[in-house]
Design a protein around this motif. Structure first.
Motif, short mmCIF file in Angstrom:
data_model
loop_
_atom_site.label_atom_id
_atom_site.label_comp_id
_atom_site.label_asym_id
_atom_site.label_seq_id
_atom_site.Cartn_x
_atom_site.Cartn_y
_atom_site.Cartn_z
N GLU A 70 2.28 1.76 -3.48
CA GLU A 70 1.24 2.27 -4.37
C GLU A 70 1.06 3.77 -4.17
O GLU A 70 0.90 4.53 -5.14
N ALA B 90 2.17 -2.69 -8.68
CA ALA B 90 3.04 -2.51 -7.52
C ALA B 90 3.68 -3.84 -7.10
O ALA B 90 4.85 -3.88 -6.71
N CYS C 215 -3.09 -3.08 -8.05
CA CYS C 215 -2.21 -3.76 -7.10
C CYS C 215 -1.17 -4.61 -7.84
O CYS C 215 -0.04 -4.75 -7.38
N LEU D 239 -2.95 3.16 -10.00
CA LEU D 239 -2.32 1.89 -10.35
C LEU D 239 -3.06 0.74 -9.69
O LEU D 239 -3.53 0.86 -8.56
N GLU E 23 0.83 -1.21 0.00
CA GLU E 23 0.00 0.00 0.00
C GLU E 23 0.86 1.26 0.00
O GLU E 23 0.54 2.25 -0.67
N ARG F 282 1.77 6.71 -6.98
CA ARG F 282 0.68 7.60 -7.38
C ARG F 282 1.04 9.06 -7.14
O ARG F 282 0.81 9.92 -7.99
#
Length: 307
Positions: A227, A244, A241, A239, A224, A231
């Motif tokens: 990500e 990533a 998951c 994006l 997370e 971003r």
């Protein structure tokens, strides 16, 4: 999974290589001398010397090898075919212009152990993640610069090596880090100590700061958190998951992170210095413009006043 990729210390072929073998190194029909070969603890460096005693020895990295050929598949080994059967012979083929290494084992089983073991190690080297490749690149430089082949370097030798690697450094700062990496306080760095030294020397403060800004614990980036970085900082938009996860799989140094969905600082820096972290859009690296027009159109459009 490809069996050649199952390269662990428990593999019987690799285990035998680590224990060592006496093989004949062959240069011609008249030059056939015994050398003791073994795989070093890093699992990617092969060491050999003329006897059990003495200081003279040589090393090469598995990443320098292109392939292993079984039997009499070289002119040199063909010339001794009557003396040594094919099941004892094999050739280590190096990349580039480096000469190949023709070897003869004592038994067919020993020859197969080395043939299969080296193939597994080549497969392992070819399928390393980006951080593994970086570490091996540093090890390869160390081996090339270790002129006296003693497996260690003092600070003067390290300075010379860093210049060869085009590493810009402050000498006082480098000496402090050298002393930190020299855990045994011998005044020398062995190969893995040098890899650690190189990492801390080339670590960029601005990268470390960004990593700290997005890492919850300062040690790893979770899926997370990565990500969010992609971003906000990379402006890659929303994006999924999967994207990533691909980056973590490629650069995350998962063994160090101990988590399949996390990225370490080393992996983060490797990602930023890679093509995946480039400012250029990947889709623009390939042909993306209309190339169906007559050649004269492009010639006219390339005029300096036709922008």
């Amino acid at each position: 999974m490809d069996p050649e990729g199952s390269c662990t210390e428990d593999d019987p072929h690799v285990k035998l290589m680590m224990e060592g073998s006496t093989l004949r190194k062959v240069k011609s029909r008249f030059w056939k001398k015994q050398r003791h070969f073994r795989l070093l603890e890093d699992g990617l460096t092969i060491w050999y010397k003329s006897g059990w005693a003495g200081k003279g020895h040589s090393k090469f990295s598995v990443s320098d090898l292109e392939a292993v050929r079984e039997g009499h598949q070289s002119e040199v080994l063909l010339s001794i075919a009557e003396e040594f059967p094919a099941e004892l012979c094999f050739t280590l083929v190096f990349h580039g212009r480096q000469g190949n290494l023709d070897l003869v084992a004592e038994t067919p089983d020993e020859a197969q152990a080395w043939i299969q073991g080296v193939r597994k190690l080549i497969h392992k080297a070819q399928n390393m993640d980006e951080q593994g490749r970086q570490d091996q690149w540093v090890r390869d430089w160390f081996l090339k610069a270790d002129k006296n082949k003693d497996g260690k370097m003092n600070f003067k030798e390290v300075k010379t090596l860093l210049k060869m690697m085009n590493v810009d450094m402050n000498e006082d700062h480098a000496l402090r880090l050298f002393t930190m990496a020299d855990k045994s306080e011998t005044g020398y760095l062995e190969i893995e100590q040098f890899v650690h030294f190189y990492k801390i020397l080339t670590q960029r403060d601005e990268v470390w700061k960004v990593f700290q800004d997005y890492s919850g614990d300062g040690e790893i980036l979770t899926l997370e958190e990565l990500e969010c970085f992609l971003r906000v900082e990379q402006q890659e938009g929303e994006l999924n998951c999967h994207r990533a996860e691909e980056i973590i799989q490629r650069y995350g140094t998962l063994e160090s992170a101990g988590n399949q969905s996390a990225m370490t600082m080393d992996g983060f820096q490797a990602y930023l210095c890679s093509l995946d972290g480039s400012i250029f859009k990947p889709e623009l690296l390939e042909l993306h413009q209309d190339m169906t027009q007559p050649l004269s159109h492009y010639f006219i459009s390339s005029s300096h006043n036709t922008y």
